[in-house]
Design a protein around this motif. Structure first.
Motif, PDB file in Angstrom:
ATOM      1  N   LYS A   1       0.855  -1.182   0.000  1.00 28.99           N
ATOM      2  CA  LYS A   1       0.000   0.000   0.000  1.00 28.99           C
ATOM      3  C   LYS A   1       0.893   1.234   0.000  1.00 28.99           C
ATOM      4  CE  LYS A   1      -4.013  -1.999   2.068  1.00 28.99           C
ATOM      5  NZ  LYS A   1      -5.136  -1.833   2.943  1.00 28.99           N
ATOM      6  N   ALA A   2       0.542   2.157  -0.849  1.00 33.61           N
ATOM      7  CA  ALA A   2       1.313   3.395  -0.905  1.00 33.61           C
ATOM      8  C   ALA A   2       1.106   4.177   0.380  1.00 33.61           C
ATOM      9  CB  ALA A   2       0.873   4.219  -2.108  1.00 33.61           C
ATOM     10  N   GLU A   3       2.203   4.731   0.865  1.00 36.86           N
ATOM     11  CA  GLU A   3       2.102   5.537   2.073  1.00 36.86           C
ATOM     12  C   GLU A   3       1.497   6.882   1.714  1.00 36.86           C
ATOM     13  OE1 GLU A   3       5.370   5.783   4.705  1.00 36.86           O
ATOM     14  OE2 GLU A   3       6.068   3.774   4.204  1.00 36.86           O
ATOM     15  N   ALA A   4       0.876   7.489   2.683  1.00 37.25           N
ATOM     16  CA  ALA A   4       0.257   8.791   2.463  1.00 37.25           C
ATOM     17  C   ALA A   4       1.330   9.813   2.119  1.00 37.25           C
ATOM     18  CB  ALA A   4      -0.499   9.228   3.709  1.00 37.25           C
ATOM     19  N   ARG A   5       1.052  10.612   1.139  1.00 36.45           N
ATOM     20  CA  ARG A   5       1.966  11.693   0.765  1.00 36.45           C
ATOM     21  C   ARG A   5       1.510  12.953   1.475  1.00 36.45           C
ATOM     22  NH1 ARG A   5       1.621  12.175  -5.485  1.00 36.45           N
ATOM     23  NH2 ARG A   5       1.151  14.222  -4.699  1.00 36.45           N
ATOM     24  N   HIS A   6       2.453  13.632   2.051  1.00 39.74           N
ATOM     25  CA  HIS A   6       2.131  14.895   2.709  1.00 39.74           C
ATOM     26  C   HIS A   6       2.397  16.018   1.725  1.00 39.74           C
ATOM     27  CE1 HIS A   6       1.378  13.202   6.647  1.00 39.74           C
ATOM     28  NE2 HIS A   6       2.337  12.327   6.345  1.00 39.74           N
ATOM     29  N   ILE A   7       1.458  16.882   1.572  1.00 34.65           N
ATOM     30  CA  ILE A   7       1.527  17.980   0.616  1.00 34.65           C
ATOM     31  C   ILE A   7       1.789  19.277   1.376  1.00 34.65           C
ATOM     32  CG2 ILE A   7       0.311  19.159  -1.261  1.00 34.65           C
ATOM     33  CD1 ILE A   7       0.722  16.078  -1.639  1.00 34.65           C
ATOM     34  N   GLU A   8       2.769  20.007   0.896  1.00 38.03           N
ATOM     35  CA  GLU A   8       3.092  21.281   1.523  1.00 38.03           C
ATOM     36  C   GLU A   8       1.999  22.285   1.194  1.00 38.03           C
ATOM     37  OE1 GLU A   8       6.402  24.804   1.201  1.00 38.03           O
ATOM     38  OE2 GLU A   8       6.935  22.791   0.519  1.00 38.03           O
ATOM     39  N   VAL A   9       1.567  22.978   2.215  1.00 40.37           N
ATOM     40  CA  VAL A   9       0.550  23.997   2.050  1.00 40.37           C
ATOM     41  C   VAL A   9       1.229  25.359   2.033  1.00 40.37           C
ATOM     42  CG1 VAL A   9      -1.516  25.060   3.074  1.00 40.37           C
ATOM     43  CG2 VAL A   9      -1.139  22.585   3.277  1.00 40.37           C
ATOM     44  N   THR A  10       0.986  26.096   0.995  1.00 43.52           N
ATOM     45  CA  THR A  10       1.567  27.439   0.908  1.00 43.52           C
ATOM     46  C   THR A  10       0.494  28.463   1.229  1.00 43.52           C
ATOM     47  OG1 THR A  10       1.107  27.554  -1.449  1.00 43.52           O
ATOM     48  CG2 THR A  10       3.274  26.718  -0.804  1.00 43.52           C
TER      49      THR A  10
END
Length: 140
Positions: free
Chosen positions: A128-137
């Motif tokens: 299972k792909a791990e959750a990707r954290h997205i940078e919030v600008t």
């Protein structure tokens, strides 16, 4: 006023209301209801499995396709040419689309048709792909 008086004297005042709320399950079936294909789906090991009842269909008349996370199958039951006294068998085209779970491998698909039952299985991702954290600008 006369209309109100007449309505009050009606012996079964709930009948018009009853017809307005008549349950849909008692309505006449539509053509799509008549040709609805019953299915079941589940996960078995590392595969997603979908089974569909297609009795009386020739394997040559079944088409299975998978695209963009949707599994679609189409089938056609052709009418037997004979003079009939009665026929309760539904003939014609039928199809069904099922949204696949996340992580399926669309290149690993198997389909089998045995005893009127279509079984399609699709491989699931082993890891299972791990959750990707997205940078919030933030722009002020």
């Amino acid at each position: 006023m006369a209309t109100l008086a007449r309505r009050q004297k009606f012996p079964f005042p709930e009948i018009p209301e009853w017809f307005e709320t008549f349950p849909a399950r008692f309505a006449m079936p539509t053509m799509s209801d008549l040709f609805a294909v019953r299915i079941e789906d589940y996960t078995e090991g590392d595969r997603y499995v979908m089974r569909a009842e297609l009795p009386g269909v020739s394997p040559e008349d079944i088409d299975v396709a998978i695209s963009e996370g949707v599994l679609t199958f189409k089938a056609e039951r052709t009418e037997h040419e004979a003079e009939k006294n009665r026929s309760e068998i539904r003939y014609g085209s039928m199809s069904r689309s099922v949204t696949l779970p996340p992580g399926v491998n669309e290149d690993d698909v198997k389909a089998d048709y045995t005893d009127g039952m279509l079984t399609v299985s699709v491989g699931l991702a082993r890891e299972k792909a791990e959750a990707r954290h997205i940078e919030v600008t933030h722009h002020a």
